[in-house]
Design a protein around this motif. Structure first.
Motif, PDB file in Angstrom:
ATOM      1  N   VAL A  88      19.248  -4.565  68.033  1.00 24.35           N
ATOM      2  CA  VAL A  88      18.507  -5.533  68.717  1.00 24.35           C
ATOM      3  C   VAL A  88      18.039  -4.727  70.083  1.00 24.35           C
ATOM      4  N   PHE A  89      18.592  -3.979  70.585  1.00 23.57           N
ATOM      5  CA  PHE A  89      18.282  -3.190  71.902  1.00 23.57           C
ATOM      6  C   PHE A  89      17.036  -2.438  71.531  1.00 23.57           C
ATOM      7  N   LYS A  90      16.979  -1.551  70.554  1.00 23.28           N
ATOM      8  CA  LYS A  90      16.196  -0.588  69.949  1.00 23.28           C
ATOM      9  C   LYS A  90      14.732  -1.380  69.798  1.00 23.28           C
TER      10      LYS A  90
ATOM     11  N   ALA B 127      12.974  -2.902  82.944  1.00 19.79           N
ATOM     12  CA  ALA B 127      13.736  -3.533  81.809  1.00 19.79           C
ATOM     13  C   ALA B 127      13.979  -2.477  80.812  1.00 19.79           C
ATOM     14  N   ASN B 128      12.963  -1.743  80.616  1.00 21.54           N
ATOM     15  CA  ASN B 128      13.556  -0.627  79.630  1.00 21.54           C
ATOM     16  C   ASN B 128      14.475   0.464  79.968  1.00 21.54           C
ATOM     17  N   ARG B 129      14.725   0.711  81.320  1.00 24.07           N
ATOM     18  CA  ARG B 129      15.757   1.499  81.760  1.00 24.07           C
ATOM     19  C   ARG B 129      16.965   0.761  81.781  1.00 24.07           C
ATOM     20  N   ILE B 130      16.982  -0.373  81.884  1.00 27.59           N
ATOM     21  CA  ILE B 130      18.404  -1.297  81.685  1.00 27.59           C
ATOM     22  C   ILE B 130      18.676  -1.429  80.226  1.00 27.59           C
ATOM     23  N   LEU B 131      17.815  -1.599  79.565  1.00 32.19           N
ATOM     24  CA  LEU B 131      18.180  -1.609  78.024  1.00 32.19           C
ATOM     25  C   LEU B 131      18.800  -0.194  77.484  1.00 32.19           C
ATOM     26  N   LYS B 132      17.976   0.777  78.023  1.00 40.14           N
ATOM     27  CA  LYS B 132      18.545   2.232  77.591  1.00 40.14           C
ATOM     28  C   LYS B 132      19.757   2.370  77.880  1.00 40.14           C
TER      29      LYS B 132
ATOM     30  N   VAL C 137      29.012  -1.201  72.554  1.00 39.94           N
ATOM     31  CA  VAL C 137      27.614  -1.754  71.757  1.00 39.94           C
ATOM     32  C   VAL C 137      28.207  -1.645  70.066  1.00 39.94           C
ATOM     33  N   THR C 138      27.848  -2.687  69.628  1.00 40.56           N
ATOM     34  CA  THR C 138      28.181  -2.877  68.169  1.00 40.56           C
ATOM     35  C   THR C 138      26.554  -2.401  67.399  1.00 40.56           C
ATOM     36  N   SER C 139      26.924  -2.138  66.181  1.00 36.89           N
ATOM     37  CA  SER C 139      25.493  -1.586  65.433  1.00 36.89           C
ATOM     38  C   SER C 139      24.491  -2.674  65.438  1.00 36.89           C
ATOM     39  N   GLU C 140      25.028  -3.929  65.409  1.00 32.04           N
ATOM     40  CA  GLU C 140      23.998  -5.038  65.398  1.00 32.04           C
ATOM     41  C   GLU C 140      23.087  -4.910  66.755  1.00 32.04           C
ATOM     42  N   ALA C 141      23.981  -5.102  67.808  1.00 29.51           N
ATOM     43  CA  ALA C 141      23.424  -5.118  69.011  1.00 29.51           C
ATOM     44  C   ALA C 141      22.541  -3.896  69.480  1.00 29.51           C
ATOM     45  N   SER C 142      22.899  -2.703  68.829  1.00 34.60           N
ATOM     46  CA  SER C 142      22.123  -1.317  68.812  1.00 34.60           C
ATOM     47  C   SER C 142      20.666  -1.677  68.564  1.00 34.60           C
TER      48      SER C 142
END
Length: 402
Positions: free
Chosen positions: A208-210, A186-191, A201-206
């Motif tokens: 969330v992903f972090k 999951a972490n590989r996909i998220l990165k 990727v928007t700043s808001e989505a960034s």
């Protein structure tokens, strides 16, 4: 928190209790029904026949042996549940037979019942050699049956405990492996998503992903820590002992974590002191495990200190090395200090973790024959002290076997 994180957190202590209880029931159901095996060793054939008649009347599987040296080989091959052993035998007496059984680390625990016609001194020697009980000649059959039943109950209890410990270790090992795999994937996909590999990727989505990546990494750390804890508890954790420079290790960890302190505006200082300037900083231990402890304690000090400092002091003495980590944080009450190093006992600080880190640190330090403790007062900061004796590898391994 990610969906994977939510799923893992949902597996609470009640789930673990239910799973272990279920596994225990399965183990007991599947346990094969067999007769208890008793080895009788006596150089007088008439005594063997008498004991065989008495024991077989209770349904035990009995093996007779007139030669004590041959009897040792039978123990290795047949693995009896109980040994009835005459004290006075030629070549190898009952005391030496018992000592050899107890010194054989390849054998499981086997209770030994000595049969003797001698006085108290022989009983003392036999019990000191490792025997569990004795009976005098001529013996009463009812008394013999009672002592045999008692020792077999002890044998069954120890065997079941060991089986459950092995089962638990195997379960935790498999369980943590199955948790690590999806977390890493999951972490590989998220990165990749954070890097914009699939879409912009928007700043808001960034953000969330972090957050999701951070949650998964915290869970991965907790899973790895849980596995290490159970390895220590099961006695299956082997230390990889070698000589290394403890001063170099403390400097290394302090330097790696210094940026975390600086990000919070904390002053971080390292001081090395020695009672004798000619003392070197070479000790024997498992460098990786001790690094884990130092990283955990210094990391906690930074994490739970909002303003002020974190000071690390390494004190070198001829017989012991002491590492002290002192902070200006909120402090810890006496009530919390009493249970701080227990399993699943996290502190009351905001952001406290699973309560496994300090417990694992204690396990590692105690495996090195050392100690770890804390002195603190609320609003006065805390000082964690790690004491490591300067021991040779052979001494540490000897103590671990005990």
């Amino acid at each position: 928190m990610s969906c994977i994180g939510i799923t893992i957190y949902a597996l609470n202590c009640c789930d673990f209790i239910y799973i272990f209880s279920y596994l225990q029931k399965i183990m007991l159901i599947n346990k094969s029904v067999r007769k208890d095996k008793i080895l009788v060793v006596d150089d007088i054939f008439e005594n063997l026949l008498l004991l065989e008649t008495v024991l077989e009347s209770e349904g035990y599987e009995v093996s007779l042996n007139e030669d004590s040296k041959t009897g040792l080989s039978v123990v290795e091959d047949w693995r009896p549940d109980l040994i009835l052993l005459d004290v006075m035998m030629p070549e190898l007496d009952g005391y030496e037979f018992t000592r050899r059984i107890r010194n054989n680390t390849n054998l499981p625990y086997i209770p030994i019942l000595l049969i003797t016609a001698h006085g108290q001194s022989s009983l003392v020697e036999g019990l000191d050699a490792g025997a569990d009980d004795f009976i005098r000649k001529p013996f009463d059959p009812e008394e013999l049956h009672a002592r045999v039943r008692s020792l077999l109950r002890l044998k069954h209890t120890i065997d079941e405990r060991d089986q459950m410990a092995n089962l638990r270790e195997d379960f935790v090992s498999r369980f943590t492996h199955d948790l690590r795999t999806p977390l890493v994937a999951a972490n590989r996909i998220l990165k990749l998503m954070l890097e914009g590999m699939f879409f912009e990727v928007t700043s808001e989505a960034s953000d969330v992903f972090k957050t999701m990546i951070g949650s998964n990494e915290d869970l991965l750390t907790m899973v790895n820590t849980l596995l290490e804890v159970y390895r220590h508890e099961a006695g299956s954790k082997s230390l990889k002992l070698s000589e290394f420079d403890i001063q170099e290790l403390v400097r290394e960890v302090s330097q790696e974590l210094k940026h975390l302190a600086e990000e919070k505006g904390l002053a971080m200082n390292l001081e090395i002191s020695a009672n004798n300037h000619s003392l070197d900083s070479i000790i024997v231990g498992d460098r990786i495990e001790l690094r884990r402890v130092v990283t955990n304690i210094i990391g906690n000090a930074i994490k739970f200190t909002e303003t002020g400092y974190v000071n690390v002091n390494l004190n070198l003495n001829p017989d012991i090395v002491t590492i002290e980590i002192q902070d200006s944080g909120a402090g810890i009450s006496l009530q919390e200090q009493a249970r701080l190093f227990e399993r699943f006992r996290s502190g009351k600080h905001q952001g406290s973790g699973s309560g496994l880190g300090l417990y694992l640190s204690r396990c590692i330090i105690e495996a090195h024959q050392g100690s770890i403790g804390v002195t603190s007062e609320p609003e006065q900061g805390s000082k964690f002290s790690i004491n490591l004796p300067r021991l040779k590898a052979e001494k540490i391994q000897e103590n671990l076997r005990k």
